[in-house]
Design a protein around this motif. Sequence first.
Motif, PDB file in Angstrom:
ATOM      1  N   PHE A  98       0.805  -1.214   0.000  1.00 37.24           N
ATOM      2  CA  PHE A  98       0.000   0.000   0.000  1.00 37.24           C
ATOM      3  C   PHE A  98       0.842   1.270   0.000  1.00 37.24           C
ATOM      4  CE2 PHE A  98      -2.287   3.384   2.124  1.00 37.24           C
ATOM      5  CZ  PHE A  98      -3.468   3.396   1.425  1.00 37.24           C
ATOM      6  N   PHE A  99       1.791   1.358   0.933  1.00 35.58           N
ATOM      7  CA  PHE A  99       2.546   2.615   1.054  1.00 35.58           C
ATOM      8  C   PHE A  99       3.498   2.811  -0.117  1.00 35.58           C
ATOM      9  CE2 PHE A  99       1.117   2.377   5.472  1.00 35.58           C
ATOM     10  CZ  PHE A  99       0.623   3.658   5.583  1.00 35.58           C
ATOM     11  N   ASN A 100       4.043   1.701  -0.637  1.00 40.77           N
ATOM     12  CA  ASN A 100       4.883   1.850  -1.827  1.00 40.77           C
ATOM     13  C   ASN A 100       4.060   2.353  -3.007  1.00 40.77           C
ATOM     14  OD1 ASN A 100       7.271   1.150  -0.735  1.00 40.77           O
ATOM     15  ND2 ASN A 100       7.209  -0.998  -1.372  1.00 40.77           N
ATOM     16  N   LEU A 101       2.866   1.770  -3.152  1.00 42.20           N
ATOM     17  CA  LEU A 101       1.982   2.201  -4.228  1.00 42.20           C
ATOM     18  C   LEU A 101       1.631   3.675  -4.054  1.00 42.20           C
ATOM     19  CD1 LEU A 101       0.330   1.194  -6.673  1.00 42.20           C
ATOM     20  CD2 LEU A 101      -1.559   0.804  -5.101  1.00 42.20           C
ATOM     21  N   GLY A 102       1.339   4.038  -2.812  1.00 43.61           N
ATOM     22  CA  GLY A 102       1.020   5.432  -2.532  1.00 43.61           C
ATOM     23  C   GLY A 102       2.161   6.357  -2.917  1.00 43.61           C
ATOM     24  N   THR A 103       3.379   5.930  -2.596  1.00 39.17           N
ATOM     25  CA  THR A 103       4.540   6.759  -2.938  1.00 39.17           C
ATOM     26  C   THR A 103       4.651   6.926  -4.447  1.00 39.17           C
ATOM     27  OG1 THR A 103       5.582   5.624  -1.099  1.00 39.17           O
ATOM     28  CG2 THR A 103       6.974   7.062  -2.402  1.00 39.17           C
ATOM     29  N   ARG A 104       4.451   5.832  -5.178  1.00 36.53           N
ATOM     30  CA  ARG A 104       4.540   5.917  -6.636  1.00 36.53           C
ATOM     31  C   ARG A 104       3.461   6.832  -7.194  1.00 36.53           C
ATOM     32  NH1 ARG A 104       7.413   2.081  -9.328  1.00 36.53           N
ATOM     33  NH2 ARG A 104       6.930   3.430 -11.084  1.00 36.53           N
ATOM     34  N   MET A 105       2.267   6.722  -6.620  1.00 35.27           N
ATOM     35  CA  MET A 105       1.159   7.552  -7.096  1.00 35.27           C
ATOM     36  C   MET A 105       1.439   9.033  -6.808  1.00 35.27           C
ATOM     37  SD  MET A 105      -1.160   6.255  -8.693  1.00 35.27           S
ATOM     38  CE  MET A 105      -0.716   4.799  -9.554  1.00 35.27           C
ATOM     39  N   LEU A 106       2.061   9.278  -5.654  1.00 35.43           N
ATOM     40  CA  LEU A 106       2.360  10.674  -5.316  1.00 35.43           C
ATOM     41  C   LEU A 106       3.407  11.234  -6.263  1.00 35.43           C
ATOM     42  CD1 LEU A 106       2.406  10.518  -1.442  1.00 35.43           C
ATOM     43  CD2 LEU A 106       0.758  11.665  -2.889  1.00 35.43           C
ATOM     44  N   ASP A 107       4.279  10.349  -6.792  1.00 36.42           N
ATOM     45  CA  ASP A 107       5.247  10.819  -7.784  1.00 36.42           C
ATOM     46  C   ASP A 107       4.546  11.282  -9.048  1.00 36.42           C
ATOM     47  OD1 ASP A 107       7.387  10.373  -6.226  1.00 36.42           O
ATOM     48  OD2 ASP A 107       7.843   8.374  -7.023  1.00 36.42           O
ATOM     49  N   LEU A 108       3.447  10.565  -9.393  1.00 37.49           N
ATOM     50  CA  LEU A 108       2.764  10.853 -10.658  1.00 37.49           C
ATOM     51  C   LEU A 108       1.734  11.959 -10.519  1.00 37.49           C
ATOM     52  CD1 LEU A 108       2.308   7.163 -11.788  1.00 37.49           C
ATOM     53  CD2 LEU A 108       3.879   8.846 -12.743  1.00 37.49           C
ATOM     54  N   PHE A 109       1.035  11.964  -9.411  1.00 37.62           N
ATOM     55  CA  PHE A 109       0.019  12.994  -9.195  1.00 37.62           C
ATOM     56  C   PHE A 109       0.543  13.981  -8.163  1.00 37.62           C
ATOM     57  CE2 PHE A 109      -2.159   9.202 -10.411  1.00 37.62           C
ATOM     58  CZ  PHE A 109      -3.173   9.617 -11.241  1.00 37.62           C
TER      59      PHE A 109
END
Lengths: 178, 240
Positions: A98-109
């Motif tokens: 979850f948190f890794n995915l969140g980090t990746r998403m924050l990079d994109l958005f």
Amino acid sequence: MSYYDVDAILTDAQKVPCTFELTVPGLGHLEGNPGAEVKEGTKLELPLWLAQMLAITPAGTKPGMITLDLPDSLSQKVTNALRADPRTVELRSLAPHFFNLGTRMLDLFEEEELSDLLTESFKLRAKELADHAHNPRGALGEGAEFLQGLDENERRLFRATHEGAKAVRAWLVGMQKK
Amino acid sequence: MALPLPPGLTPAEVAFLCEMEMVTIVPRQRLDGLELLGGSIPPLQPPRRTDIPLWLALLLKRQNRANIVPPPWLLPASLANILDVETEMTEAFSSPPPLPPSAKGSEPISPPFQPSCTADASAHALPYHWLEVGEVLLDAASDDFEEPDLVRRLIRDIREVRLSKLRAGVEVLDAGGGVQMNGVGGLEVAEGRAFIGGVIDNLRKLGASKEQTRKEREAEEERNGYSGAGADDYDDDMEL
């Protein structure tokens, strides 16, 4: 993140919802009718690594071949639940990383609010996690439910914290036996 | 990873290091002075109190050739005081022992080399190796304490209070925040390292994109600032 980091690879393999911005011939098998074309505006779930490349590759006049959406695990419903009480949300069932995915998403958005929310949630959960990790019975105690909902990062943190407490306890007991 | 051990020292290693601390003993037998690599040991003459390293004191104690004088902070009254202070201060830890005034011209001495477990140590502060020295002494020389059980209980209580503070500290961790960790002992660091390090690492990852945005914005502002004319700056800011 190192190249051979299994967790990074697994994070990349998680699927995110995308909308095609242009018609692609021959990709119909992705949505279950082989041979046909994927029409413009079709919604599909693609793995993060692919979606990211497609989203930032310009196609004609459009900025990307597809547009990304936030995955279900970061939807409004989940953020509301996290805002209410991060400790009761089973992150593992939403996304194992979850948190890794969140980090990746924050990079994109660019979502400052989401970034703050994730940081706050992580802190609160880390505190709860530490309390459980110092329990000598480990994951078998009363916190079993909470511990099952931990995502991979949190699991690793839990294991490390538990090992630390265990080592000190082992030293104390070992010294008294001598 | 060559070693299966996590980074940092294991509790056993920390305890080994704490055996370098000087403690006060009352010898029961004469012993000539020893010239050791780690420094010379003065001749022991009963019943004159002498400061020697903990490892030697433990050895002599086991052979029943000496009694160890517990350091003043390990007495029930001082421990109870420290426990009160720890319970009252919800944010910080009780302060480490004060540094002695350094002699002119010499380097100041700090905790690992400052004798903090001898009979004339400060009674109101826990030294760096408090937990290890306390446990080791209680184990090896419990008959030199007046109330070993009370001391043991107080040590456990203090440890619990301090550990919970260490854990609660993650809430205030942030880009600009920090936890006041002055006075945290060696064994406590060894125990908490994995947790605190892990939390900070994860928070750094989560905050990385925000940090990036902030840096870009600052760089942007700086560029605008250098470009000169004030009116233009306003326009640029509006666009942001």
